[in-house]
Design a protein around this motif. Structure first.
Motif, mmCIF file in Angstrom:
data_model
loop_
_atom_site.group_PDB
_atom_site.id
_atom_site.type_symbol
_atom_site.label_atom_id
_atom_site.label_comp_id
_atom_site.label_asym_id
_atom_site.label_seq_id
_atom_site.Cartn_x
_atom_site.Cartn_y
_atom_site.Cartn_z
ATOM 1 N N UNK A 6 -2.649 5.788 -7.382
ATOM 2 C CA UNK A 6 -1.651 5.174 -6.493
ATOM 3 C C UNK A 6 -2.002 5.366 -5.028
ATOM 4 N N UNK A 7 -1.469 4.489 -4.164
ATOM 5 C CA UNK A 7 -1.748 4.610 -2.738
ATOM 6 C C UNK A 7 -1.225 5.922 -2.159
ATOM 7 N N UNK A 8 -1.896 6.441 -1.155
ATOM 8 C CA UNK A 8 -1.484 7.716 -0.577
ATOM 9 C C UNK A 8 -0.923 7.478 0.822
ATOM 10 N N UNK A 9 -0.017 8.338 1.210
ATOM 11 C CA UNK A 9 0.630 8.174 2.509
ATOM 12 C C UNK A 9 0.339 9.339 3.434
ATOM 13 N N UNK B 292 -2.128 12.197 5.327
ATOM 14 C CA UNK B 292 -3.481 12.277 5.858
ATOM 15 C C UNK B 292 -4.353 13.199 5.008
ATOM 16 N N UNK B 293 -3.802 14.346 4.602
ATOM 17 C CA UNK B 293 -4.648 15.298 3.878
ATOM 18 C C UNK B 293 -5.091 14.748 2.534
ATOM 19 N N UNK B 294 -4.191 13.959 1.885
ATOM 20 C CA UNK B 294 -4.583 13.362 0.601
ATOM 21 C C UNK B 294 -5.708 12.357 0.814
ATOM 22 N N UNK B 295 -5.556 11.535 1.832
ATOM 23 C CA UNK B 295 -6.579 10.522 2.100
ATOM 24 C C UNK B 295 -7.891 11.178 2.506
ATOM 25 N N UNK C 273 -9.901 1.298 6.923
ATOM 26 C CA UNK C 273 -8.758 1.771 6.147
ATOM 27 C C UNK C 273 -7.852 0.578 5.912
ATOM 28 N N UNK C 274 -7.417 0.413 4.672
ATOM 29 C CA UNK C 274 -6.580 -0.737 4.353
ATOM 30 C C UNK C 274 -5.359 -0.271 3.582
ATOM 31 N N UNK C 275 -4.209 -0.822 3.918
ATOM 32 C CA UNK C 275 -3.007 -0.414 3.190
ATOM 33 C C UNK C 275 -2.712 -1.427 2.100
ATOM 34 N N UNK D 238 1.466 2.628 1.967
ATOM 35 C CA UNK D 238 0.427 3.614 1.703
ATOM 36 C C UNK D 238 -0.975 3.028 1.760
ATOM 37 N N UNK D 239 -1.952 3.901 1.893
ATOM 38 C CA UNK D 239 -3.339 3.462 1.990
ATOM 39 C C UNK D 239 -3.892 3.204 0.601
ATOM 40 N N UNK D 240 -4.539 2.074 0.445
ATOM 41 C CA UNK D 240 -5.046 1.739 -0.883
ATOM 42 C C UNK D 240 -6.566 1.658 -0.915
ATOM 43 N N UNK D 241 -7.192 1.627 0.249
ATOM 44 C CA UNK D 241 -8.648 1.463 0.210
ATOM 45 C C UNK D 241 -9.293 2.112 1.436
ATOM 46 N N UNK D 242 -10.398 2.785 1.193
ATOM 47 C CA UNK D 242 -11.188 3.351 2.284
ATOM 48 C C UNK D 242 -12.603 2.785 2.183
ATOM 49 N N UNK D 243 -13.155 2.353 3.293
ATOM 50 C CA UNK D 243 -14.534 1.845 3.288
ATOM 51 C C UNK D 243 -15.358 2.619 4.305
ATOM 52 N N UNK D 244 -16.602 2.815 3.946
ATOM 53 C CA UNK D 244 -17.501 3.558 4.822
ATOM 54 C C UNK D 244 -18.802 2.779 4.882
ATOM 55 N N UNK D 245 -19.098 2.224 6.045
ATOM 56 C CA UNK D 245 -20.320 1.430 6.170
ATOM 57 C C UNK D 245 -21.186 2.012 7.280
#
Lengths: 547, 305
Positions: free
Chosen positions: A269-272, A274-277, A306-308, A352-359
């Motif tokens: 599930x999406x997180x809200x 900061x520490x979880x993300x 970061x995408x919610x 909540x945040x659902x996606x993290x991308x690192x490019x």
């Protein structure tokens, strides 16, 4: 640069001399702004015991960046001291980032307080570099004014990031008149940099050597052949050489990045929080680092997205001077998440945040790090510093100490222990040289163990000894008796084989608090141990064991 | 340096110490012995002061080894052992031993710029601390009173071998901590030191004592002393130097027992070999010691008045 085949990735040869025309925004004294200091008071931000930012009033009082805390407080006793907090700086800088988002989506952050972007698109949209710089300066100044720091923004446009940042920094100085922005004409970067001192490169080890070699300006440094700079000073100096010549740290990449270096994590599930993300981000960063290392690459610029769940998106480009290691990259991710999730309410995401991308946006071959050539930091010192830093983490900062030579009479005061965190490791710490004449100093050899333990010194009939004002003993010492058995030393009275003294020392008689009047004796006990005892105000104590 | 072609060519006309009629395989093996890099063993050791060299197998501290130091003057012996390597550029750290006299350390020659002192306030993380320090520091003096469990000890020892540090377990000569007792607890705790250095008072202490007493104060010290200290009389003199006997035993290469008589500390607070009464006292050192003593004595009346 030539073709590098590393782990199957082809790093294409780039055009060496092409530079990206960039705009750099510098918010002067950003750590102070973030700390909430007011712009008209004398305030400093202290990190690791040294001043890292000083307000204009504090600078007027003589405080400079790099001074130790105590020195700064000596120059200006009323200075307000704030503690450094990079997380806080980065979180609040999000507001500036948001203001710039109206101008361009590709904002690049290196440290909190400095933002940059390439001008090519936005400049055409706003009708020229001047119009763009004016627009940006106005937008950022509005933000700074709302934080209580008007007129502390500088904007520079030039060929290359480094030059643009120099221009922007000059614009933040109070002496510059006529606006908060400046535009360097294309092709004039090298001539702008040439008269600047080499210190602006920010590499102390290198610049010190250069100055000793008689190279004082960037122009003189840039005139050296690049191959010789690389051979003599290493790869880091080559980067500095490129900067001094008005080029970017690395030639811009033209080839698209291989897909296996882009990492995405779906959060379900999406997180809200900061520490979880950040926890998820950590895994992502480690994956990226592994992949880069397998290809022999390192990353100097990274795009974090970061995408919610509602589709809101926050994207930032972060840059690092050398290359990102795992810790530095996790920091950047946390700063960005913190800035967005805990930032101003109007900018905060609604879900909540659902996606993290690192490019990784800019990668280059990993060159490693070259250690000092003459003195300075050697490999052994660096290893020891790392080990001591870990020890500090285990037992606490105050429990790791280093010796400091202070001079004095008694063995305990000649060399004292100071916390390692307050000094520079590997340098010699001598407050007062120990070769001054100290009459009455305890002679060599010194006791190997120093204690401060009450004791009874008795004559042959068991009466406690006394020392007269003229330094005479009431009787010959015969027994040493520890009064308390609690310290584990209550072994009963021990006969004294030989003794000498008393030697009197009367120190600092002018200061009622520090006044120390002691009579010392050396004793040799029957069990073969030698001991230094002292009498003060009629009470005896053991000062040290000659172990 | 060695070109393969050159070595092959030299096989046919070997130098005098290799007979030419040997089969090629044997000759090659002998040649390998000859050209083997000799610096390898040296890189695996850390130097010690010259008077102490006789105590250790290679005349140096082997990296990755653990030494246990017990007895009279254990602290001084430990400081003397690390001094040479410390001056050579190695870092040293002291874990525990809050009583350690830093002036004594300096007199022994420990480089203060490369010395760290770590207090151990919470004993239960001691193993982690020792392992962390071993990772980056060559010479580690560990207080023998720091309790470690057997499993932690094994872990630390393995780490030590891997990192190439030298761990010196020191039993400070403080009252209450009798040496044999904690040596027993350590044996139970799983420590198996490579070298055990036991320093004791010399078996014939009288000769050194009386001569030193005469030279400093002009009169002989009466009574037999069990200690090796010299220089102190009844109300006169100063402690000058101490004679100790050091016995080294251990495992493996250190198994052969060795014994040395040393001056620890000598008149300069460092370590020196003890040879003979007449030759051990150099005229210069007497002068040095007596001026020290004089300046020490001179202080008294001025203050009292």
């Amino acid at each position: 640069m030539h073709c590098h085949f590393s782990g199957g990735v082809l790093v294409l040869p780039a055009d060496e001399d092409r530079v990206v025309r960039s705009l750099v925004v510098v918010c002067a004294n950003w750590p102070l702004v973030a700390a909430g200091a007011s712009s008209d008071s004398a305030a400093v931000v202290i990190g690791a015991g040294r001043v890292i930012a000083a307000s204009p009033r504090a600078r007027a009082e003589g405080i400079e960046v790099g001074q130790r805390r105590r020195e700064a407080q000596r120059r200006c006793s009323s200075v307000i001291v704030h503690d450094a907090d990079p997380d806080r700086d980065a979180r609040l800088f999000h507001a500036v980032g948001a203001a710039l988002e109206h101008v361009t989506p590709r904002i690049e952050l290196s440290t909190p307080g400095v933002a940059a972007f390439p001008t090519r698109g936005p400049s055409r949209y706003f009708g020229g570099d001047h119009a763009l710089a004016c627009e940006v300066a106005g937008a950022v100044d509005a933000v700074m004014e709302s934080l209580g720091w008007p007129h502390s923004v500088g904007v520079g446009v030039a060929d290359g990031r480094f030059v643009a940042q120099r221009v922007a920094q000059q614009m933040t100085q109070p002496i510059t008149e006529g606006g908060r922005f400046s535009v360097l004409e294309p092709g004039s970067s090298a001539s702008f940099l040439a008269p600047l001192p080499v210190r602006v490169l920010g590499r102390d080890d290198l610049t010190e050597v250069l100055i000793r070699l008689g190279i004082h300006t960037l122009g003189a440094f840039a005139a050296l052949p690049a191959a010789d700079v690389l051979a003599r000073f290493g790869s880091d100096a080559l980067v500095a050489h490129r900067l001094a010549g008005g080029l970017d740290e690395q030639a811009p990449r033209v080839a698209p990045l291989p897909a296996h270096l882009m990492f995405t994590a779906e959060l379900d599930p999406p997180v809200e929080r900061v520490d979880q993300a950040t926890f998820v981000a950590k895994g992502l960063v480690e994956q990226l680092h592994e992949a880069l290392r397998a290809d022999g690459l390192c990353c100097t610029r990274v795009c974090i997205g970061v995408e919610t769940i509602a589709g809101e998106c926050n994207e930032r480009i972060w840059r690092h001077g050398d290359s990102f290691d795992v810790g530095a990259l996790i920091d950047r991710m946390r700063w960005q998440l913190d800035g967005w999730l805990n930032g101003p309410a109007v900018l905060r995401p609604t879900s909540g945040i659902s996606r993290l991308t690192l490019i990784p946006d800019e990668v280059g071959p990993a060159k490693g790090r070259q250690l000092g050539f003459w003195g300075g930091e050697s490999a052994a010192d660096a290893r020891a510093a790392r080990a001591l830093a870990r020890a500090q983490g285990i037992v606490g900062v105050a429990s790791v100490m280093v010796p400091e030579v202070r001079g004095g009479r008694s063995p305990a005061e000649r060399i004292v222990r100071v916390p390692a965190a307050t000094t520079e490791l590997g340098s010699s710490r001598v407050v007062l040289t120990d070769d001054a004449p100290w009459p009455g100093r305890v002679p060599t050899p010194s006791p190997a163990l120093l204690v401060d333990e009450p004791v009874r010194l008795c004559d042959a009939r068991g009466a406690m000894l006394a020392v007269s004002g003229r330094g005479l003993l009431s009787a010959a010492p015969a027994f040493l008796d520890s009064p308390g058995s609690g310290s584990g030393s209550g072994l009963g009275p021990i006969a004294i084989e030989a003794w000498a003294g008393p030697w009197l020392s009367d120190e600092r008689w002018w200061d009622p608090d520090a006044h120390l009047r002691r009579a010392r004796l050396q004793l040799l006990l029957r069990d073969g141990r030698a001991v230094l005892v002292a009498c003060e105000h009629g009470a005896w104590c053991i000062e040290g064991w000659y172990d | 340096m060695f070109d393969t072609g050159g070595v092959t060519a030299s096989l046919s006309n070997l130098p005098g110490n290799l007979p030419g009629n040997l089969p090629k395989s044997v000759a090659l093996r002998r040649l390998t012995e000859l050209v083997r890099p000799v610096a390898l063993a040296g890189q695996r050791t850390l130097p010690v002061a010259e008077p102490l060299a006789g105590l250790l197998p290679d005349g140096a501290l082997a990296r990755g080894s653990m030494l246990q130091i017990v007895g009279v003057g254990a602290t001084s012996l430990a400081l003397a052992l690390v001094a040479a390597a410390s001056q050579d550029g190695s870092w040293s750290a002291v874990i525990g031993l809050p009583e350690l006299g830093l002036v004594a350390a300096e007199e022994h020659g420990v480089a203060l710029t490369r010395l760290a002192l770590i207090e151990v306030p919470r004993w239960r993380r001691a193993a982690e601390l020792v392992a962390a320090v071993i990772d980056g520091i060559d010479l580690v003096l560990l207080d023998a009173r720091v309790p470690l469990r057997a499993i932690e000890v094994r872990r630390v020892t393995a780490r030590l071998r891997e990192q190439g540090a030298v761990l010196l377990m020191v039993e400070p000569g403080l009252p209450g901590g009798s040496g044999s007792q904690s040596a027993l607890t350590q044996a139970a705790g799983g420590w198996s030191p490579d070298v055990v250095l036991t320093s004791t008072m010399p078996s014939h202490p009288d000769s050194g004592q009386s001569v030193a007493g005469q030279s400093v104060a002009g009169q002989s010290v009466s009574g037999q002393s069990v200690s090796g200290w010299s220089g102190l009389g009844h109300g006169h003199g100063v402690l000058r130097q101490r004679r100790v006997t050091i016995d080294a035993t251990g495992r493996g290469r250190s198994a052969r027992p060795r014994q040395l008589e040393l001056l620890l500390p000598d008149v300069h607070g460092a370590v020196d070999g003890w040879t003979d009464v007449s030759s051990s006292i150099k005229p210069s050192s007497i002068a040095h010691a007596s001026t020290d003593a004089l300046s020490f004595l001179r202080r008294g009346p001025r203050v009292a008045g």
